[in-house]
Each structure stands twice: as C-alpha cells, then as structure tokens.
Design a protein around this motif. Structure first.
Motif, PDB file in Angstrom:
ATOM      1  N   SER A  33       0.825  -1.216   0.000  1.00  0.00           N
ATOM      2  CA  SER A  33       0.000   0.000   0.000  1.00  0.00           C
ATOM      3  C   SER A  33       0.856   1.261   0.000  1.00  0.00           C
ATOM      4  O   SER A  33       0.466   2.290  -0.552  1.00  0.00           O
ATOM      5  CB  SER A  33      -0.947   0.006   1.205  1.00  0.00           C
ATOM      6  OG  SER A  33      -0.230   0.089   2.424  1.00  0.00           O
ATOM      7  N   ILE A  34       2.045   1.192   0.599  1.00  0.00           N
ATOM      8  CA  ILE A  34       2.955   2.336   0.555  1.00  0.00           C
ATOM      9  C   ILE A  34       3.420   2.573  -0.880  1.00  0.00           C
ATOM     10  O   ILE A  34       3.484   3.713  -1.356  1.00  0.00           O
ATOM     11  CB  ILE A  34       4.169   2.109   1.480  1.00  0.00           C
ATOM     12  CG1 ILE A  34       3.719   2.074   2.936  1.00  0.00           C
ATOM     13  CG2 ILE A  34       5.221   3.199   1.279  1.00  0.00           C
ATOM     14  CD1 ILE A  34       4.827   1.707   3.912  1.00  0.00           C
ATOM     15  N   GLU A  42       7.353  -1.884  -5.157  1.00  0.00           N
ATOM     16  CA  GLU A  42       7.566  -2.500  -3.857  1.00  0.00           C
ATOM     17  C   GLU A  42       9.061  -2.703  -3.598  1.00  0.00           C
ATOM     18  O   GLU A  42       9.529  -2.575  -2.463  1.00  0.00           O
ATOM     19  CB  GLU A  42       6.827  -3.830  -3.769  1.00  0.00           C
ATOM     20  CG  GLU A  42       5.310  -3.675  -3.760  1.00  0.00           C
ATOM     21  CD  GLU A  42       4.597  -5.008  -3.616  1.00  0.00           C
ATOM     22  OE1 GLU A  42       5.104  -5.874  -2.872  1.00  0.00           O
ATOM     23  OE2 GLU A  42       3.534  -5.191  -4.245  1.00  0.00           O
ATOM     24  N   ALA A  43       9.808  -2.999  -4.652  1.00  0.00           N
ATOM     25  CA  ALA A  43      11.250  -3.165  -4.503  1.00  0.00           C
ATOM     26  C   ALA A  43      11.903  -1.877  -4.027  1.00  0.00           C
ATOM     27  O   ALA A  43      12.830  -1.894  -3.203  1.00  0.00           O
ATOM     28  CB  ALA A  43      11.872  -3.616  -5.822  1.00  0.00           C
ATOM     29  N   ARG A  48      14.338   1.272   0.537  1.00  0.00           N
ATOM     30  CA  ARG A  48      14.392   2.380   1.491  1.00  0.00           C
ATOM     31  C   ARG A  48      14.368   1.858   2.935  1.00  0.00           C
ATOM     32  O   ARG A  48      15.081   2.377   3.806  1.00  0.00           O
ATOM     33  CB  ARG A  48      13.212   3.324   1.266  1.00  0.00           C
ATOM     34  CG  ARG A  48      13.277   4.093  -0.043  1.00  0.00           C
ATOM     35  CD  ARG A  48      12.128   5.060  -0.171  1.00  0.00           C
ATOM     36  NE  ARG A  48      12.075   5.670  -1.493  1.00  0.00           N
ATOM     37  CZ  ARG A  48      11.155   6.552  -1.879  1.00  0.00           C
ATOM     38  NH1 ARG A  48      10.218   6.927  -1.024  1.00  0.00           N
ATOM     39  NH2 ARG A  48      11.178   7.045  -3.092  1.00  0.00           N
ATOM     40  N   LEU A  49      13.555   0.839   3.178  1.00  0.00           N
ATOM     41  CA  LEU A  49      13.478   0.269   4.522  1.00  0.00           C
ATOM     42  C   LEU A  49      14.791  -0.406   4.910  1.00  0.00           C
ATOM     43  O   LEU A  49      15.247  -0.291   6.048  1.00  0.00           O
ATOM     44  CB  LEU A  49      12.318  -0.724   4.602  1.00  0.00           C
ATOM     45  CG  LEU A  49      10.915  -0.118   4.509  1.00  0.00           C
ATOM     46  CD1 LEU A  49       9.862  -1.210   4.441  1.00  0.00           C
ATOM     47  CD2 LEU A  49      10.639   0.800   5.699  1.00  0.00           C
ATOM     48  N   ARG A  50      15.400  -1.104   3.947  1.00  0.00           N
ATOM     49  CA  ARG A  50      16.695  -1.735   4.221  1.00  0.00           C
ATOM     50  C   ARG A  50      17.753  -0.698   4.552  1.00  0.00           C
ATOM     51  O   ARG A  50      18.553  -0.870   5.482  1.00  0.00           O
ATOM     52  CB  ARG A  50      17.139  -2.572   3.011  1.00  0.00           C
ATOM     53  CG  ARG A  50      16.465  -3.930   2.907  1.00  0.00           C
ATOM     54  CD  ARG A  50      17.204  -4.829   1.934  1.00  0.00           C
ATOM     55  NE  ARG A  50      17.224  -4.264   0.580  1.00  0.00           N
ATOM     56  CZ  ARG A  50      16.296  -4.504  -0.326  1.00  0.00           C
ATOM     57  NH1 ARG A  50      15.261  -5.295  -0.040  1.00  0.00           N
ATOM     58  NH2 ARG A  50      16.384  -3.967  -1.536  1.00  0.00           N
ATOM     59  N   ASP A  51      17.747   0.398   3.796  1.00  0.00           N
ATOM     60  CA  ASP A  51      18.718   1.465   4.064  1.00  0.00           C
ATOM     61  C   ASP A  51      18.503   2.064   5.452  1.00  0.00           C
ATOM     62  O   ASP A  51      19.471   2.375   6.172  1.00  0.00           O
ATOM     63  CB  ASP A  51      18.602   2.559   2.997  1.00  0.00           C
ATOM     64  CG  ASP A  51      19.148   2.123   1.651  1.00  0.00           C
ATOM     65  OD1 ASP A  51      19.890   1.125   1.616  1.00  0.00           O
ATOM     66  OD2 ASP A  51      18.821   2.769   0.629  1.00  0.00           O
TER      67      ASP A  51
END
Length: 274
Positions: A33-34, A42-43, A48-51
């Motif tokens: 949804s983001i 989604e990738a 961004r979340l991994r960073d």
C-alpha cells in the motif's frame, strides 16, 4: 519536568524519503500500500526500509517505524515520582516529583532504547514483531537475571502492600526462561504463576492461579534485561522490563499498562535473595 528518550543518533542520517516510508508503515500501511500511495515499486520501498535499518542498526522495519512514531509521545512531559533523584542522559540530577499517584508508585527510569521500543510494540499486537538479529547472541550469554528476587514491599503504600512478592528466573540449556512468581496477600493467601518461554516474543501459556493473566512472551535486548509481555484472552495486559543493576544485587521492574495513549512507567524494586 521533561524527559526525552531520543532515537539513536544514527537516525539523523535518515533522509526524507526513508522517514516518509517509516511514517506510513507506523500508520498501518503495508509495503504494497505504501508503494501504491507513493507511486513507487515495492522493490523501491523495501530498499528504502533496508537502508533505514542499516543506518540505525534496528533489525525490524516495523519496530523502527514504531520507535520513530513513539518519539512524538516520549517528547511530551511525563510526571516523575519517587524517593530518589533521577539522572538524565546528560548526567544531570533530576529531583523527584509528586509521591504515589492513585495509590501506585510512579517514576521514570532509564531503560535501554531497545527495551522501550519493545514495550510499545508488545502492547500493540496489530502487527507481528520480527526477532532482533542479535537475539540469539544475547540469549547465549550468562544473564545476571538468573536467581531469586524479593520485592521491597515497604515502598508500596500500606493499603496495597502484600506480605511478600518473589520472582525467580532460571535459564535452561536450551536458553528458554522459566519464571516463577509468588505473591503473598495481606491475609496470607498465595498466588503463583509459572511459565517457560524462549526470548523470541512468542506467547506461551502461564500455569498457576493468577486469573488475570494467561500468557507471557519474552524478549531479551541485553544480558541484564528481560522484557515480559503478559496477556489475557489474546490481548496484552502489561509489558514489564526487568533490569539488573551493575552490582547484580538489585533489580527494577518497570511496567507499562496496555491501552494507554500516554503511558506512565510504574517501577518497583527487588533485591536478590538467591
């Protein structure tokens, strides 16, 4: 009196895009949804979340998002109570505020940031919590929590004071924790709770005759700290952080009750008896 629990210093390195994704995650969005909301893949969102995790050292994206969101709560004023002066992050002494509130001794204690984040996350069961990467390494170390502890009942108001409360922690070869709690009421009646659980955040049944709780889950963010979430009927009741002092002779129990938008931290004190 204002006490702040700042995020790790590394969060200053987060860029606006990473913060944007984390805020949406904290609001209940999924990666999918983001991606739709921001018009990204989604990738790209996962990257961004991994960073963000790499920069902060927090092992779970959702936990990091909750910590970031919780900072808005912890930056508010919190009443401090208790007989001792407190020390903030700068090392300056803070004087105690009012005494017992509604018959309970309330004060703020210094907790590891990881434990504070776990307390918020455990009291919000809407999303699963991923185990921290270092959880197995922490569990493998000998913990000063192991042993028996007795509550300092003299610090509790007379109208609420039990005769005695004892807690014992044992850690097996499989690194699972066995916890036994015994409460002796003023009339001599005894309540007992016993459980064996791994420090993986998974709820397990509690045995005994404490009818106000029926499950417990554990986390161990540090060798001297155990985060315990108690539940009843599938809903969280409270989260308790047990932290052993450097001399390993005393222990604090800090409690956050579930369902409070602006929780106060209740603290009780234990001494080692075995």
């Amino acid at each position: 009196m204002t006490v702040q629990f700042p995020m790790p210093a590394e969060t200053a390195a987060l860029n606006d895009k990473e913060v944007e994704v984390l805020r949406l995650l904290a609001a209940g969005h999924t990666v999918k949804s983001i991606a739709v909301t921001l018009g990204k893949s989604e990738a790209s969102i996962n990257e961004r979340l991994r960073d963000a995790r790499r920069k902060t050292g927090v092992g779970s994206s959702r936990e990091l998002a909750r910590l970031l969101d919780a900072q808005k709560i912890w930056d508010k004023n919190i009443d401090l109570s208790g007989p001792h002066s407190l020390t903030d992050a700068s090392g300056q002494s803070r004087q105690p505020g009012r005494q017992w509130s509604k018959g309970r001794f309330v004060m703020l204690v210094a907790l590891p940031l990881a434990a504070v984040g776990l307390m918020f996350a455990a009291n919000n069961p809407s999303q699963p919590i991923a185990p921290a990467p270092a959880a197995q390494a922490v569990a493998a170390k000998a913990s000063p929590l192991v042993g028996s502890w007795s509550l300092e009942v003299a610090r509790i108001p007379a109208e609420e004071r039990p005769r005695a409360v004892t807690i014992s922690f044992r850690q097996g070869d499989d690194q699972r924790w066995t916890t036994v709690v015994e409460i002796v009421a003023p009339d001599g009646a005894t309540r007992r709770a016993e459980s064996t659980a791994a420090a993986d955040g998974i709820a397990v049944p509690i045995g005994g005759n404490m009818d106000f709780i029926d499950t417990v889950s554990l986390r161990q963010p540090a060798p001297n700290t155990l985060v315990m979430t108690l539940g009843k009927g599938g809903a969280p009741v409270s989260t308790r952080v047990y932290a052993v002092a450097k001399d390993q002779k005393s222990m604090t129990e800090t409690i956050v009750w579930a369902g409070q938008a602006m929780p106060k931290l209740e603290t009780t004190y234990f001494n080692r008896i075995g």
